[in-house]
Design an enzyme around this catalytic site. Structure first.
Site, PDB file in Angstrom:
ATOM      1  N   ASP A  44      47.691 -21.266  37.867  1.00  0.00           N
ATOM      2  CA  ASP A  44      47.072 -22.117  37.227  1.00  0.00           C
ATOM      3  C   ASP A  44      47.836 -23.504  37.599  1.00  0.00           C
ATOM      4  OD1 ASP A  44      45.860 -20.079  36.069  1.00  0.00           O
ATOM      5  OD2 ASP A  44      47.268 -20.042  34.167  1.00  0.00           O
ATOM      6  N   ASP A  92      37.300 -14.975  26.139  1.00  0.00           N
ATOM      7  CA  ASP A  92      38.490 -15.148  25.686  1.00  0.00           C
ATOM      8  C   ASP A  92      38.659 -15.104  24.271  1.00  0.00           C
ATOM      9  OD1 ASP A  92      38.620 -15.923  28.277  1.00  0.00           O
ATOM     10  OD2 ASP A  92      38.490 -18.541  27.752  1.00  0.00           O
TER      11      ASP A  92
END
Length: 246
Positions: A135, A10
């Site tokens: 998500d 990330d």
């Protein structure tokens, strides 16, 4: 299909980071060289890397695109698959990544706001190149870097995007993401059983036992971040653990 452990890289502000619950400023890990980190995971046995441009996800601007390009260039030469998400808002964004050599683009907010984009990309590049990120928080879909909640459930959206041509789904349980407190397998299992395309799980893995639990849901793999970066287990150990369990 073998259950795959996929390390996350990330990126925010040009660094490799791990956030708690996706909240900017909550970094528990911040490393200066994402390319070196990516190559380290490859050296430990990663067959796929999960790259996320957090600036893109949160602010809508893919600021880490040059670093992603370097990672793709280095890894495509050695047969490592790359999946990329974060800030992919248009057909052009996705097409540029796929033409660069990315194996799969991950669409989150863009897919939910413009479902036709999934079909357009699948028709142009093939279903296997398109992953939709679902998500979920409290059982409902979240978008825009987890800052907005929708009324839809992961199962509803998973079935919809499968019909539109998505080749796989990435399911993140925000309720457990980044907390290092273990996983809740039930939402993943429910999604896996509602679709026929592969589901990759994400969120909350903190031990090798969590990997076993997620493997038993029928998921095709799991993205792991904080547990690897904080030394809860090694990638080599994780790959071996899932290889030897049923």
């Amino acid at each position: 299909m073998a259950f795959e452990v996929i390390p996350a890289v990330d990126m925010r502000g040009g660094k490799c980071v791990q956030l708690v619950q996706g909240v900017p400023g909550s970094e528990i890990v911040s490393l200066d060289d994402p390319l070196a980190v990516a190559l380290e995971w490859v050296g430990q046995g990663a067959k796929t890397l999960h790259l996320v441009d957090l600036d893109g996800a949160i602010e809508g601007e893919r600021k880490n695109a040059p670093i992603i390009e370097k990672i793709v260039e280095a890894c495509s030469k050695i047969g490592v698959s790359i999946q990329v998400g974060g800030g992919i808002r248009s057909f052009e964004d996705a097409a540029s990544l796929l033409e660069l050599g990315v194996s799969r683009v991950i669409l989150g907010t863009a897919a939910l706001q413009d479902p036709g984009l999934v079909k357009q990309l699948a028709d142009s590049f093939g279903n296997e190149c398109v992953t939709v990120a679902l998500d979920a928080k409290n059982g409902k879909i979240s978008i825009k870097g987890w800052t907005e909640e929708c009324a839809h459930t992961p199962v509803e959206m998973g079935q919809k995007f499968e019909a539109l041509g998505a080749g796989s789904l990435l399911f993140t349980n925000i309720d457990t993401e980044g907390l290092m407190q273990g996983v809740n397998p039930l939402p993943t299992k429910e999604l896996v059983e509602s679709v026929s395309i592969p589901v990759i799980a994400s969120g909350g893995v903190s031990s090798l036992d969590d990997l076993h639990v997620l493997k038993q849901t029928g998921a095709a793999g799991v993205v792991v971040g904080s547990a690897l970066y904080t030394g809860r287990f090694t990638l080599e150990g994780a790959i071996e653990a899932v290889r030897t369990t049923r």
